[in-house]
Motif scaffolding. Sequence first.
Motif, PDB file in Angstrom:
ATOM      1  N   ASN A 564       0.905  -1.127   0.153  1.00 55.24           N
ATOM      2  CA  ASN A 564      -0.009   0.124  -0.055  1.00 55.24           C
ATOM      3  C   ASN A 564       0.777   1.262   0.042  1.00 55.24           C
ATOM      4  OD1 ASN A 564       0.996   0.190   2.683  1.00 55.24           O
ATOM      5  ND2 ASN A 564      -0.904  -0.187   3.607  1.00 55.24           N
ATOM      6  N   GLU A 565       2.221   0.906  -0.105  1.00 54.11           N
ATOM      7  CA  GLU A 565       3.261   2.262  -0.317  1.00 54.11           C
ATOM      8  C   GLU A 565       3.252   2.879   0.983  1.00 54.11           C
ATOM      9  OE1 GLU A 565       2.096   4.687  -3.843  1.00 54.11           O
ATOM     10  OE2 GLU A 565       3.159   3.375  -5.102  1.00 54.11           O
ATOM     11  N   ARG A 566       2.777   2.504   1.976  1.00 55.95           N
ATOM     12  CA  ARG A 566       2.878   2.885   3.264  1.00 55.95           C
ATOM     13  C   ARG A 566       3.996   2.378   4.192  1.00 55.95           C
ATOM     14  NH1 ARG A 566      -1.466   5.888   5.669  1.00 55.95           N
ATOM     15  NH2 ARG A 566      -2.648   6.222   4.073  1.00 55.95           N
ATOM     16  N   ALA A 567       4.920   3.097   5.035  1.00 56.86           N
ATOM     17  CA  ALA A 567       5.883   2.337   5.899  1.00 56.86           C
ATOM     18  C   ALA A 567       5.066   1.631   7.100  1.00 56.86           C
ATOM     19  CB  ALA A 567       6.706   3.368   6.491  1.00 56.86           C
ATOM     20  N   ARG A 568       5.577   0.773   7.434  1.00 60.90           N
ATOM     21  CA  ARG A 568       4.972  -0.133   8.645  1.00 60.90           C
ATOM     22  C   ARG A 568       5.494   0.089  10.028  1.00 60.90           C
ATOM     23  NH1 ARG A 568       4.607  -4.529   4.273  1.00 60.90           N
ATOM     24  NH2 ARG A 568       6.626  -4.899   4.931  1.00 60.90           N
ATOM     25  N   PHE A 569       4.617   0.436  11.116  1.00 58.12           N
ATOM     26  CA  PHE A 569       4.911   0.408  12.395  1.00 58.12           C
ATOM     27  C   PHE A 569       4.927  -1.029  12.644  1.00 58.12           C
ATOM     28  CE2 PHE A 569       4.011   4.903  12.228  1.00 58.12           C
ATOM     29  CZ  PHE A 569       4.840   5.536  12.893  1.00 58.12           C
ATOM     30  N   ILE A 570       6.185  -1.389  13.701  1.00 53.37           N
ATOM     31  CA  ILE A 570       6.101  -2.670  14.281  1.00 53.37           C
ATOM     32  C   ILE A 570       6.066  -2.661  15.745  1.00 53.37           C
ATOM     33  CG2 ILE A 570       7.417  -4.668  14.263  1.00 53.37           C
ATOM     34  CD1 ILE A 570       6.547  -4.205  11.474  1.00 53.37           C
ATOM     35  N   ALA A 571       4.716  -3.348  16.254  1.00 56.05           N
ATOM     36  CA  ALA A 571       4.769  -3.153  17.462  1.00 56.05           C
ATOM     37  C   ALA A 571       5.831  -4.484  18.346  1.00 56.05           C
ATOM     38  CB  ALA A 571       3.251  -3.865  17.885  1.00 56.05           C
ATOM     39  N   LEU A 572       6.307  -3.951  19.333  1.00 52.63           N
ATOM     40  CA  LEU A 572       7.563  -4.613  19.695  1.00 52.63           C
ATOM     41  C   LEU A 572       7.394  -4.901  21.299  1.00 52.63           C
ATOM     42  CD1 LEU A 572      10.138  -2.468  17.972  1.00 52.63           C
ATOM     43  CD2 LEU A 572       9.565  -4.751  17.377  1.00 52.63           C
ATOM     44  N   GLU A 573       7.499  -6.439  21.534  1.00 49.70           N
ATOM     45  CA  GLU A 573       7.808  -6.656  23.030  1.00 49.70           C
ATOM     46  C   GLU A 573       9.403  -6.493  23.223  1.00 49.70           C
ATOM     47  OE1 GLU A 573       5.781  -7.680  25.133  1.00 49.70           O
ATOM     48  OE2 GLU A 573       3.916  -8.042  24.066  1.00 49.70           O
ATOM     49  N   VAL A 574       9.885  -6.306  24.476  1.00 51.40           N
ATOM     50  CA  VAL A 574      11.158  -6.290  24.856  1.00 51.40           C
ATOM     51  C   VAL A 574      11.453  -7.662  25.365  1.00 51.40           C
ATOM     52  CG1 VAL A 574      12.573  -5.467  26.635  1.00 51.40           C
ATOM     53  CG2 VAL A 574      10.889  -4.128  25.798  1.00 51.40           C
ATOM     54  N   ARG A 575      12.618  -8.248  24.714  1.00 48.92           N
ATOM     55  CA  ARG A 575      12.918  -9.234  24.982  1.00 48.92           C
ATOM     56  C   ARG A 575      14.363  -9.359  25.410  1.00 48.92           C
ATOM     57  NH1 ARG A 575      13.895 -12.518  20.653  1.00 48.92           N
ATOM     58  NH2 ARG A 575      13.596 -10.679  18.966  1.00 48.92           N
ATOM     59  N   GLU A 576      14.768 -10.477  26.652  1.00 44.94           N
ATOM     60  CA  GLU A 576      15.981 -10.446  27.136  1.00 44.94           C
ATOM     61  C   GLU A 576      17.011 -11.209  26.178  1.00 44.94           C
ATOM     62  OE1 GLU A 576      17.157  -9.379  30.102  1.00 44.94           O
ATOM     63  OE2 GLU A 576      15.235  -8.608  30.855  1.00 44.94           O
ATOM     64  N   PRO A 577      18.409 -10.869  26.235  1.00 46.41           N
ATOM     65  CA  PRO A 577      19.337 -11.504  25.231  1.00 46.41           C
ATOM     66  C   PRO A 577      19.267 -13.226  25.961  1.00 46.41           C
ATOM     67  CG  PRO A 577      20.333  -9.784  26.554  1.00 46.41           C
ATOM     68  CD  PRO A 577      18.931  -9.838  26.916  1.00 46.41           C
ATOM     69  N   LYS A 578      19.552 -14.025  24.904  1.00 50.34           N
ATOM     70  CA  LYS A 578      19.285 -15.612  25.021  1.00 50.34           C
ATOM     71  C   LYS A 578      20.222 -16.055  26.166  1.00 50.34           C
ATOM     72  CE  LYS A 578      16.245 -16.535  21.660  1.00 50.34           C
ATOM     73  NZ  LYS A 578      16.739 -17.079  20.368  1.00 50.34           N
ATOM     74  N   GLN A 579      21.537 -15.595  26.148  1.00 53.35           N
ATOM     75  CA  GLN A 579      22.684 -16.196  27.181  1.00 53.35           C
ATOM     76  C   GLN A 579      22.435 -15.343  28.592  1.00 53.35           C
ATOM     77  OE1 GLN A 579      26.984 -18.029  27.083  1.00 53.35           O
ATOM     78  NE2 GLN A 579      26.139 -17.092  25.231  1.00 53.35           N
ATOM     79  N   ARG A 580      22.025 -15.722  29.480  1.00 44.99           N
ATOM     80  CA  ARG A 580      21.794 -14.991  30.852  1.00 44.99           C
ATOM     81  C   ARG A 580      23.026 -15.252  31.630  1.00 44.99           C
ATOM     82  NH1 ARG A 580      16.438 -14.064  31.791  1.00 44.99           N
ATOM     83  NH2 ARG A 580      15.401 -13.943  29.622  1.00 44.99           N
ATOM     84  N   CYS A 581      23.502 -14.479  32.518  1.00 48.79           N
ATOM     85  CA  CYS A 581      24.549 -14.787  33.386  1.00 48.79           C
ATOM     86  C   CYS A 581      23.907 -15.526  34.620  1.00 48.79           C
ATOM     87  CB  CYS A 581      25.014 -13.216  34.255  1.00 48.79           C
ATOM     88  SG  CYS A 581      25.808 -12.318  32.919  1.00 48.79           S
ATOM     89  N   SER A 582      24.993 -16.350  35.214  1.00 50.82           N
ATOM     90  CA  SER A 582      24.649 -17.022  36.569  1.00 50.82           C
ATOM     91  C   SER A 582      25.645 -17.007  37.428  1.00 50.82           C
ATOM     92  CB  SER A 582      24.345 -18.645  35.910  1.00 50.82           C
ATOM     93  OG  SER A 582      25.689 -18.924  35.449  1.00 50.82           O
ATOM     94  N   THR A 583      25.543 -17.474  38.630  1.00 53.18           N
ATOM     95  CA  THR A 583      26.586 -17.706  39.574  1.00 53.18           C
ATOM     96  C   THR A 583      27.847 -18.319  39.009  1.00 53.18           C
ATOM     97  OG1 THR A 583      25.056 -18.109  41.206  1.00 53.18           O
ATOM     98  CG2 THR A 583      27.070 -18.641  41.953  1.00 53.18           C
ATOM     99  N   ASP A 584      27.644 -19.406  38.245  1.00 50.07           N
ATOM    100  CA  ASP A 584      28.960 -19.855  37.564  1.00 50.07           C
ATOM    101  C   ASP A 584      29.521 -18.867  36.317  1.00 50.07           C
ATOM    102  OD1 ASP A 584      28.773 -22.111  39.099  1.00 50.07           O
ATOM    103  OD2 ASP A 584      27.625 -23.153  37.710  1.00 50.07           O
ATOM    104  N   PHE A 585      28.464 -18.237  35.666  1.00 49.98           N
ATOM    105  CA  PHE A 585      29.073 -17.477  34.546  1.00 49.98           C
ATOM    106  C   PHE A 585      28.576 -15.908  34.822  1.00 49.98           C
ATOM    107  CE2 PHE A 585      28.892 -21.745  33.227  1.00 49.98           C
ATOM    108  CZ  PHE A 585      30.231 -21.871  32.709  1.00 49.98           C
ATOM    109  N   PRO A 586      29.295 -15.210  35.719  1.00 50.36           N
ATOM    110  CA  PRO A 586      28.579 -14.009  36.137  1.00 50.36           C
ATOM    111  C   PRO A 586      28.752 -12.943  35.488  1.00 50.36           C
ATOM    112  CG  PRO A 586      30.613 -14.257  37.387  1.00 50.36           C
ATOM    113  CD  PRO A 586      30.298 -15.415  36.432  1.00 50.36           C
ATOM    114  N   PHE A 587      29.692 -12.696  34.199  1.00 47.91           N
ATOM    115  CA  PHE A 587      30.095 -11.728  33.556  1.00 47.91           C
ATOM    116  C   PHE A 587      29.299 -11.649  32.122  1.00 47.91           C
ATOM    117  CE2 PHE A 587      33.324 -11.804  36.672  1.00 47.91           C
ATOM    118  CZ  PHE A 587      33.418 -10.401  36.918  1.00 47.91           C
TER     119      PHE A 587
END
Length: 899
Positions: A564-587
Amino acid sequence: MTGPTVIATTCPYCGVGCGVDVRISKSGEEVALQNVSGSPEHPANHGRLCIKGSKLAQTQQSQSRLLSPVMDGEEVSWQQAISAVAQGLKHSIAEHGADSVAFYVSGQLLSEDYYVANKLLKGYIGSANIDTNSRLCMSSAVSGYKRAFGADAVPCCYEDLEQTDLLILTGSNAAWTHPVLYQRIERAKAIRPQMKVVVIDPRRTASCESGDLHLALKPGTDVALFNGLLAFLDQHNALDKAYIQAHTSGFESCLDKASDWSVATVAEYCDLAEADVLAFYRCFAASDRAVTAFCMGVNQSSSGTDKVNAIINCHLASGKIGRPGCGPFSLTGQPNAMGGREVGGLATMLAAHLEFQNPEHRDWLQGFWQSPAMAQKPGLTATELVSAMESGQIKALWIMGTNPLVSLPDRSRVERALNNCPLVVVSEVAASNDTLKYAHISLPARPWAEKDGTVTNSERRISRQRAVLPPTGQAKADWQIISQVAQAMGFNGFDYTSPAQIFVEHAQLTALHNQGSRALDLSALTELTEQQYQQLEPVQWPVNSNYPQGCKRLFTDGKFFTDNERARFIALEVREPKQRCSTDFPFVLNSGRIRDQWHTMTRTGNCAELMAHQHSPFVAMHPLDAADLGIEAGQLMVLSSALSNGKVILELQLTQDQRRGELYAPMHWNNEFCSHGSIAHLYRADCDPHSMQPELKHAAVNLSRADFGAYGLLLSRQPLAVPALQKLADYWLKIPLAEGVCYQLASVSDSPKWHQAMAALLPTEQQLASHGQALNCLALDQQRLSWALFTDPTGPIELPLDWLNTELGNQTCDSEALSALLRRSPRQSQGRQICSCFGIGEQAILAAISEGHDSIGKLGQQLGCGTGCGSCKAELSALIDSSARPSVDPDKIIIQEAV
């Protein structure tokens, strides 16, 4: 001997696409490259070059080249190699089908090379399993643009960076990764001080030098930040409602998703000060013109496409697009990543912006190529190719111009996959790299100085890449190699004799059934003659009857390439990165480039001048985190992640530029330069679901001090082969010098027999001298230093590289110098090199500051530093600050409230 000739070509490094003038001289059959300089006429750089571009002449080394085809370790003729590749591909197709074959190509290829590779696989073999290393850097930008605009179409030009009121650099350290663009930004801000620059990056980088505000946000929270900006624009009457109504769709649902992100909520989630978030939002709202320039920090994420669309949403909502000084601007990482996208180098698209999802497009393309087969669906992307090799689905892989063992995530998995693939073909310039070790057939390709074709830069500008030197050895152009393999497979349509023919065919394809329906249109270039192609001036697409001289900006009429020659707004959810820190891998581990190196160092790593600024792979950490762990700068650290594959050992650097709990390491080092420097071992193959771009900015890691019993530093006139180094030490690092090589060594044993091993490795007629019971020793060859070995049981040995290089360069080694060497008492050193353009070291700069040259301008007048490519200005500023204002905390720079 003929006089020097100047040839205009382009730089092979980043996506700026700088024009380069190369001066060559001829003597009989010999052609020599004398020097390079920026092309004053080229609109991308106007004569300027960064340090890497200015050292191009020093990186053309034939001694490290692959000069003839190799099969199973033996040199063969081109006829044998071409036949073997063709038969291998045909056998795989006959036994396992077309989808058992895959190509993995590169933004280092020219558009003509890319075009022929894509044509062979998608149109003749009938598989779409061709992907490019651009998947690792730009595919999220591609997906974001296509979702919003209906096309992979960058709307901006470089002039917009200079004409804007507000420049937002997000996920981009342009001062180091796109230095010439950054210089343009600096000059624009000097001319118009009211222009604001906001830098959004977890780290405080060199790009903050010109910034008015640095938002050191928590990694991976970009969508929340820009969702909050959209909500702020709505709440403060800063929307362009007329533009939204006339030219866009989907705004209400998009705003509904963003409306909960208040300034306070964003600040808490992104770990920012509310005042800083508010200052950014107010500045964007008050600025009539704004450009958001983004790069790998946005794209290399499991939510990279959403990050791109979050940025685009704000520009659409405020009408800051399609006008001078406005728009969401993807800064391309490689010299021809854009060109690869144009000709279909990604597995998820067809050539010339045609789409797999449209059956008509597939029919058009097959009819245009008159090809026997046509891929009917998208192929496997880069990380999917690895999985398919590991499972046995891919039986034949052809790698062209890239080093995936170093650049792809989860290196150990890539190693297993390549080991499992029955046929691995590698087209390569270098004689040795990490990936070549897995090649059954190695094909010598031409490097930058010998390549002829076109590239497309970040602003859609097509430039000619002209060969400046004749081919070395038996090297061939990539398009020639691919065409000859296609012909050996029995295919017609590959009888090209020049890149001009390929370019014209590509231009004709962009014009096919294209009456403005596709952004990419080169219809005005479809009848170029060979001479016109040779003389082609830089031009921005589209180049057609409406824009015969090219087009600076897209979407100036508010029309997009959607249905339709119109730009599309994209509704967005906020998502965390896939790899999370833990006690064993804290950085959290972030990755990226450093100033003077490029990709996997095939060119730049062999140039001593480019190694002088940062010669060791490192991990950067906040000093307070190091204090908590009881570790110190300069120590070797072992990094690990949950993958538990491969050992990564990096030198610890401490800096307050890092957020606490976060680390940073460069991506360049590989097994040619360091035994344990490849950080690809630490990253999982977590990908964005839309772009399939890997998350290479966020790994969860741990680190601990490396447990070595002895450390050494070896200075040698002759380089050592990697197998010899592997026998010599448990850890080694190679540092090229102008007069030889320096190696840092480490051994698990507390009494390694390094000096005996060296005497055996270099058994020339040498006089050995020692100090301290042979713990330190050296060898002289006719009174000239051949090699020297220094040892220490406590930690890595640091000796000034300029001093070491001087000792190697001395024609004779007198008794005083000999004694000083053995005692490790270096003569006066200039310290760490800060300015690579003029070779200015830290000590000279500090001395000049103490004498009153206490500004970047004064230092430039006195020493010249900062007046070349300008990439050292941030470090000059840091030295000035540390000398004059050691107590100042530079973490916060606040924009004045916009009126």
